[in-house]
Design a protein around this motif. Structure first.
Motif, PDB file in Angstrom:
ATOM      1  N   ASP A   9       2.623  11.435 -18.388  1.00  0.00           N
ATOM      2  CA  ASP A   9       2.478   9.985 -17.709  1.00  0.00           C
ATOM      3  C   ASP A   9       4.427   9.514 -17.677  1.00  0.00           C
ATOM      4  N   PHE A  10       4.421   9.516 -15.999  1.00  0.00           N
ATOM      5  CA  PHE A  10       5.834   9.726 -15.905  1.00  0.00           C
ATOM      6  C   PHE A  10       6.209   8.036 -15.323  1.00  0.00           C
ATOM      7  N   GLY A  11       7.114   7.330 -15.867  1.00  0.00           N
ATOM      8  CA  GLY A  11       7.466   6.065 -15.245  1.00  0.00           C
ATOM      9  C   GLY A  11       6.372   5.000 -16.719  1.00  0.00           C
ATOM     10  N   GLY A  12       6.960   3.772 -16.714  1.00  0.00           N
ATOM     11  CA  GLY A  12       6.052   2.835 -17.241  1.00  0.00           C
ATOM     12  C   GLY A  12       6.052   1.235 -16.919  1.00  0.00           C
ATOM     13  N   GLY A  13       5.655   0.480 -16.884  1.00  0.00           N
ATOM     14  CA  GLY A  13       4.934  -1.234 -16.455  1.00  0.00           C
ATOM     15  C   GLY A  13       4.741  -0.606 -15.199  1.00  0.00           C
ATOM     16  N   ALA A  14       5.870  -1.239 -14.151  1.00  0.00           N
ATOM     17  CA  ALA A  14       5.186  -1.542 -12.924  1.00  0.00           C
ATOM     18  C   ALA A  14       5.334  -0.535 -12.372  1.00  0.00           C
ATOM     19  N   ALA A  15       5.771   0.547 -12.211  1.00  0.00           N
ATOM     20  CA  ALA A  15       6.242   1.889 -11.795  1.00  0.00           C
ATOM     21  C   ALA A  15       5.833   3.377 -12.658  1.00  0.00           C
ATOM     22  N   GLY A  16       5.647   4.368 -11.326  1.00  0.00           N
ATOM     23  CA  GLY A  16       5.314   5.576 -12.637  1.00  0.00           C
ATOM     24  C   GLY A  16       4.399   6.326 -11.996  1.00  0.00           C
ATOM     25  N   PHE A  17       3.674   7.209 -12.929  1.00  0.00           N
ATOM     26  CA  PHE A  17       2.289   7.665 -12.595  1.00  0.00           C
ATOM     27  C   PHE A  17       2.272   8.964 -13.471  1.00  0.00           C
ATOM     28  N   SER A  18       0.994   9.157 -13.074  1.00  0.00           N
ATOM     29  CA  SER A  18       0.612  10.220 -14.126  1.00  0.00           C
ATOM     30  C   SER A  18      -0.309  11.500 -13.853  1.00  0.00           C
ATOM     31  N   PHE A  19       0.471  12.756 -14.602  1.00  0.00           N
ATOM     32  CA  PHE A  19       0.203  14.433 -13.635  1.00  0.00           C
ATOM     33  C   PHE A  19      -1.145  15.137 -14.724  1.00  0.00           C
ATOM     34  N   ASP A  20      -1.717  16.006 -13.788  1.00  0.00           N
ATOM     35  CA  ASP A  20      -2.927  16.241 -14.979  1.00  0.00           C
ATOM     36  C   ASP A  20      -2.646  17.400 -14.521  1.00  0.00           C
ATOM     37  N   GLY A  21      -1.791  18.733 -14.983  1.00  0.00           N
ATOM     38  CA  GLY A  21      -2.139  19.993 -14.954  1.00  0.00           C
ATOM     39  C   GLY A  21      -3.321  20.568 -14.700  1.00  0.00           C
ATOM     40  N   ARG A 172      12.784   5.512  -4.971  1.00  0.00           N
ATOM     41  CA  ARG A 172      13.682   4.082  -4.570  1.00  0.00           C
ATOM     42  C   ARG A 172      11.524   3.912  -4.012  1.00  0.00           C
ATOM     43  N   LEU A 173      11.352   4.227  -3.025  1.00  0.00           N
ATOM     44  CA  LEU A 173      10.669   4.624  -2.414  1.00  0.00           C
ATOM     45  C   LEU A 173       9.377   4.737  -2.740  1.00  0.00           C
ATOM     46  N   TYR A 174       9.063   5.989  -3.688  1.00  0.00           N
ATOM     47  CA  TYR A 174       7.954   5.944  -4.580  1.00  0.00           C
ATOM     48  C   TYR A 174       8.375   6.148  -6.235  1.00  0.00           C
ATOM     49  N   ASP A 175       8.625   7.617  -6.063  1.00  0.00           N
ATOM     50  CA  ASP A 175       8.969   7.912  -8.011  1.00  0.00           C
ATOM     51  C   ASP A 175       9.862   8.836  -7.337  1.00  0.00           C
ATOM     52  N   LEU A 176      10.636   8.753  -8.694  1.00  0.00           N
ATOM     53  CA  LEU A 176      11.565  10.332  -9.143  1.00  0.00           C
ATOM     54  C   LEU A 176      10.872  11.403  -9.011  1.00  0.00           C
ATOM     55  N   LYS A 177       9.304  11.826  -8.982  1.00  0.00           N
ATOM     56  CA  LYS A 177       9.259  13.153  -8.937  1.00  0.00           C
ATOM     57  C   LYS A 177       8.862  13.533  -6.878  1.00  0.00           C
ATOM     58  N   THR A 178       8.327  12.301  -6.626  1.00  0.00           N
ATOM     59  CA  THR A 178       8.559  12.343  -5.279  1.00  0.00           C
ATOM     60  C   THR A 178       9.661  12.465  -4.797  1.00  0.00           C
TER      61      THR A 178
END
Length: 634
Positions: A9-21, A172-178
Motif C-alpha cells: 500500500d502506497f500513501g495514505g489518507g487522501a492520497a496513495g494506491f495499493s499494488f498486488d504483485g 503531484r498529479l497522481y502519486d510517487l509511483k507514477t
C-alpha cells in the motif's frame, strides 16, 4: 526493480494506491494535487472519485510510511541510473553533425574574449541566443577546455534535471509511483538519451518547460501570487538557450489547461452562455496567473533578463543581428518557413522513433486516458493536464510551417506521463481497444527481443553488396548478457500478462538497450569516423601552424584545428587561385569532389578515412589536405 513486490500500500489518507504483485493490479486513490481544489473559486471544485477503492491504510500507518520511504529510494535509484546513462563516456565520441557549432562558437568566444558575439570561423552565427554557449563555457573547468565533454555536459545535466522534475510533477498529479515510472520512461526513451548526450539546446528547453509547469502546479490554487515572477524568470532563462519556445510552450500548456480544467462542457458553459462581458470575465478568472498586476512586474523582469544579452551584444558590435535572428528563427520560421519543410503529418510517425521503445505503448495509453475522460472517472483534472500537455505540444509543432523530426522533443515528458498513468492505474483500464493495443505493442517488443540475437551474425553472412563489409556488432559478450536478461523479463511477463509486468519488463529492456547503444556501440563506432583523426593529423603535418592554411567550400574539421584566427574560406575557384598566386595559401582543405575543378598544381597529402561499405557520394564528400605545388590534379 520497481515492481519486485508482492503486495504494497502506497500513501495514505487522501492520497496513495495499493499494488498486488500476484495479480498485477493497482488500486488508486487521488492525490491532493490531482484534485486541483481551490478554496477561492467554486468553479474549481470537483466531485469525489467515482472509481476508487477505499483507502486501506491511513497516512500515519506503518505500511504507508514504509512504502513511501521505499519508493523514495526507488526514485533516487532512477536518478542514479539516469546519471549513468547520460554521463558515462560522455566525451568518448567525436563531434557529430550540428554539435560542432556549440563547440566552435564557444571556442571562438574564448579565443576572442568576446562572449556576446557568436561566430564560426570569424563569421557571425546568431541563430540561437547566447545562453547555451555560455553553459558550455561554464562546463570547461570541469573538462579541461572546450571539448566534446564540455559541449555535452550542460545537456546531460539538463536531462538529469528533467527526469527529476518529471517525477515531482507526476507525483503531484497522481502519486510517487507514477512519477517514478514516468521518470524512468523518459530516461530510457531513445531521443531523450540521444539529446541528453548531444551538444544542442533542445533538452535545456524541455527542462525549463518542465520547471515552469511544476511551479504552476505547485501554486495553482493561488494563481495570482508572487510566484508568477519566478515563472516568468524561468521562462526567460529557458528562452536564452534556444529561443522564444521557452516562453511559448509553458504559456500554451498552462493557458490551455486553465481553460479546459473542467473539460469541454465547462469550456462551453463559460464561453457559450451569458454576455460578452461575462465570457471575458470567465476567461480572465481562469487565467489569473496571467491577468493580474503582479504579471506586469514579472513580464518586465523577464523582458530585462531576456533582452539584456542582446542589448549588450548590440552595444558592443553596433549590430541588431541577435534580435533580427530571434525574429527570423522563431516568428518567420513558424509562419513562413525557409527550410525544414517536413510534411504536416511528420510527427504522427516520428514520435514512434523518438520515444522508442516506449512508443509502442503510446497508442493504447492515449486511447485509454481519453476513454477515462469519456466515462468521467477520476483523477479527471490530472488526466486533463497530461492530455493538454501532450496535445497542445503536438498541435503547436504540427501547425508550425517548419517541421523537423526532433523539434517535437518537448512532447516526450507528456507522453511518458500518459503511459505511466495508464500502466500504474491498471485496474481502471476499461477500454478493450486500449488493452489490445498495449498488449500488441508489448508483443512487438517481445518479438524484437527474441530476434535481437541476430545481431551476433556477421554482416557478410546476411547483408548484400557493400553492406556486407560492415564491421561486426561491438561488445558481443555484452549483447549476449543483455539479451538473456531481456529475454528472461519477456518470458516472466508473458506467463502472466499484466500491466505491472509489462512495465517491469519494458524498464529492463529499455535500459539495457539504451546502455548498449550509447555506452558500448556508439563509442566503438568512433573507430570508423575519420573527421577528428583527420583534423589532428592536419595539425601534426603543419606543426600546429595554420597561418597559411585555407578552406575551400568546406569548414572541414575546424573545431579540431583550433586556429588562433579565422581561416580563409573560399567559395569561388577564382578567389582561391588568386590567394595561391599571392602566396597567401600553401595548404588547403577541400572535399574530394571539388578538387578536380581546380587548375592550380596541387599534391594531396592525405584524406579522411574511407571504408568499403560507404557509397560513392559519401566517398566524394570526404575532405583532403592538399599542398600547393606539384603536378596538377588529374
Amino acid at each position: 526493480m520497481m515492481f519486485a513486490c508482492e503486495k504494497f500500500d502506497f500513501g495514505g489518507g487522501a492520497a496513495g494506491f495499493s499494488f498486488d504483485g500476484s495479480t498485477g493490479g493497482i488500486q488508486a486513490r487521488p492525490t491532493m494535487g490531482a484534485q486541483y481544489r481551490s478554496p477561492r473559486r467554486a468553479a474549481y471544485k470537483i466531485s469525489p472519485m467515482a472509481s476508487v477503492s477505499p483507502a486501506s491504510v491511513t497516512a500515519d500507518s506503518p505500511a504507508s510510511v514504509t512504502s513511501d520511504r521505499q519508493w523514495r529510494r526507488v526514485a533516487w535509484t532512477v536518478i542514479v541510473l539516469a546519471a549513468i546513462l547520460f554521463f558515462v563516456r560522455l566525451g568518448a565520441r567525436a563531434f557529430w553533425s550540428s554539435e560542432f557549432r556549440w563547440a566552435e562558437i564557444s571556442r571562438e568566444m574564448v579565443v576572442t574574449g568576446n562572449y556576446f558575439w557568436p561566430t564560426i570561423n570569424g563569421r557571425v552565427y546568431y541563430d540561437k541566443p547566447l545562453g547555451s554557449y555560455w553553459l558550455v563555457l561554464l562546463a570547461t573547468p570541469l573538462t579541461g577546455g572546450v571539448n566534446e565533454a564540455a559541449a555535452r555536459l550542460p545537456c546531460a545535466i539538463a536531462g538529469l534535471l528533467a527526469v527529476g522534475l518529471l517525477i515531482l510533477l507526476a507525483r503531484r498529479l497522481y502519486d510517487l509511483k507514477t512519477g517514478v515510472l514516468a521518470g524512468f520512461i523518459l530516461t530510457t526513451s531513445f531521443s531523450f538519451v540521444f539529446f541528453s548526450r548531444h551538444a544542442s539546446a533542445d533538452v535545456e528547453t524541455l527542462t525549463g518547460e518542465l520547471a515552469a509547469l511544476l511551479l504552476f502546479d505547485h501554486h495553482k490554487e493561488r494563481q495570482d501570487g508572487w510566484w508568477v515572477i519566478w515563472l516568468w524568470i524561468i521562462m526567460a532563462f529557458t528562452s536564452l538557450t534556444k529561443g522564444l519556445l521557452g516562453f511559448v510552450l509553458p504559456i500554451l500548456v498552462i493557458g490551455t489547461f486553465t481553460i479546459l480544467i473542467d473539460g469541454w462542457a465547462g469550456l462551453g458553459a463559460g464561453l457559450l452562455a451569458g454576455s460578452l462581458a461575462a465570457r471575458l470575465r470567465w476567461i480572465v478568472e481562469r487565467n489569473r496567473w496571467f491577468f493580474n498586476w503582479k504579471s506586469i512586474v514579472a513580464i518586465a523582469i523577464a523582458g530585462v533578463i531576456y533582452s539584456a544579452p542582446f542589448e549588450v551584444s548590440s552595444h558592443m558590435m553596433g549590430s541588431q543581428k541577435g534580435l533580427e535572428m530571434v525574429f527570423r528563427e522563431n516568428v518567420v520560421r513558424f509562419f513562413h518557413p525557409f527550410d525544414h519543410r517536413g510534411p504536416i503529418y511528420l510527427y504522427v510517425y516520428v514520435i514512434f522513433a523518438l520515444m522508442a521503445p516506449w512508443s509502442v505503448l503510446l497508442p493504447g495509453a492515449l486511447i485509454e486516458i481519453h476513454h477515462q475522460r469519456d466515462i468521467d472517472t477520476e483523477p479527471a483534472r490530472s488526466d486533463r493536464f497530461a492530455l493538454v500537455y501532450f496535445w497542445a505540444t503536438f498541435v503547436f509543432y504540427t501547425l508550425s510551417g517548419s517541421r523537423r523530426s526532433y523539434y517535437i522533443l518537448p512532447i516526450l515528458p507528456a507522453a511518458a506521463l500518459i503511459i505511466s498513468r495508464v500502466l500504474i492505474y491498471q485496474r481502471d483500464v476499461a477500454s478493450s481497444a486500449a488493452k489490445f493495443l498495449i498488449k500488441f505493442g508489448y508483443g512487438v517488443i517481445a518479438v524484437a527481443i527474441a530476434a535481437a540475437i541476430a545481431m551476433l551474425i556477421p554482416p557478410h553472412a546476411i547483408l548484400p553488396g557493400k553492406m556486407a563489409f560492415l564491421p561486426a556488432a561491438p561488445a558481443q559478450a555484452t549483447i549476449v548478457i543483455f539479451w538473456i536478461v531481456s529475454l528472461a523479463s519477456v518470458i516472466y511477463t508473458i506467463r502472466k500478462l499484466t500491466s505491472a509486468r509489462i512495465a517491469l519488463s519494458m524498464c529492463v529492456i529499455a535500459y539495457l538497450a539504451m546502455t548498449y547503444v550509447f555506452i558500448f556501440a556508439m563509442p566503438a563506432a568512433e573507430a570508423y569516423r575519420g573527421e577528428k583523426s583527420f583534423g589532428l593529423q592536419v595539425l601534426q603535418v603543419l606543426n600546429g601552424n595554420t597561418s597559411r592554411l585555407g578552406l575551400y567550400r568546406t569548414l572541414g574539421p575546424l573545431e579540431y584545428l583550433n586556429p588562433p584566427h579565422p581561416l580563409p574560406l573560399f567559395e569561388r575557384k577564382a578567389d582561391l587561385e588568386a590567394a595561391i598566386a599571392k602566396d597567401n595559401i600553401r595548404w588547403f582543405i577541400v572535399r574530394r569532389r571539388d578538387l578536380p575543378t581546380l587548375s592550380v598544381p596541387t599534391q594531396v597529402m592525405f584524406a579522411e578515412a574511407s571504408y568499403p561499405w560507404e557509397d560513392d557520394e559519401n566517398y566524394r564528400n570526404k575532405v583532403m589536405l592538399v599542398r600547393v605545388g606539384g603536378a596538377p590534379p588529374s
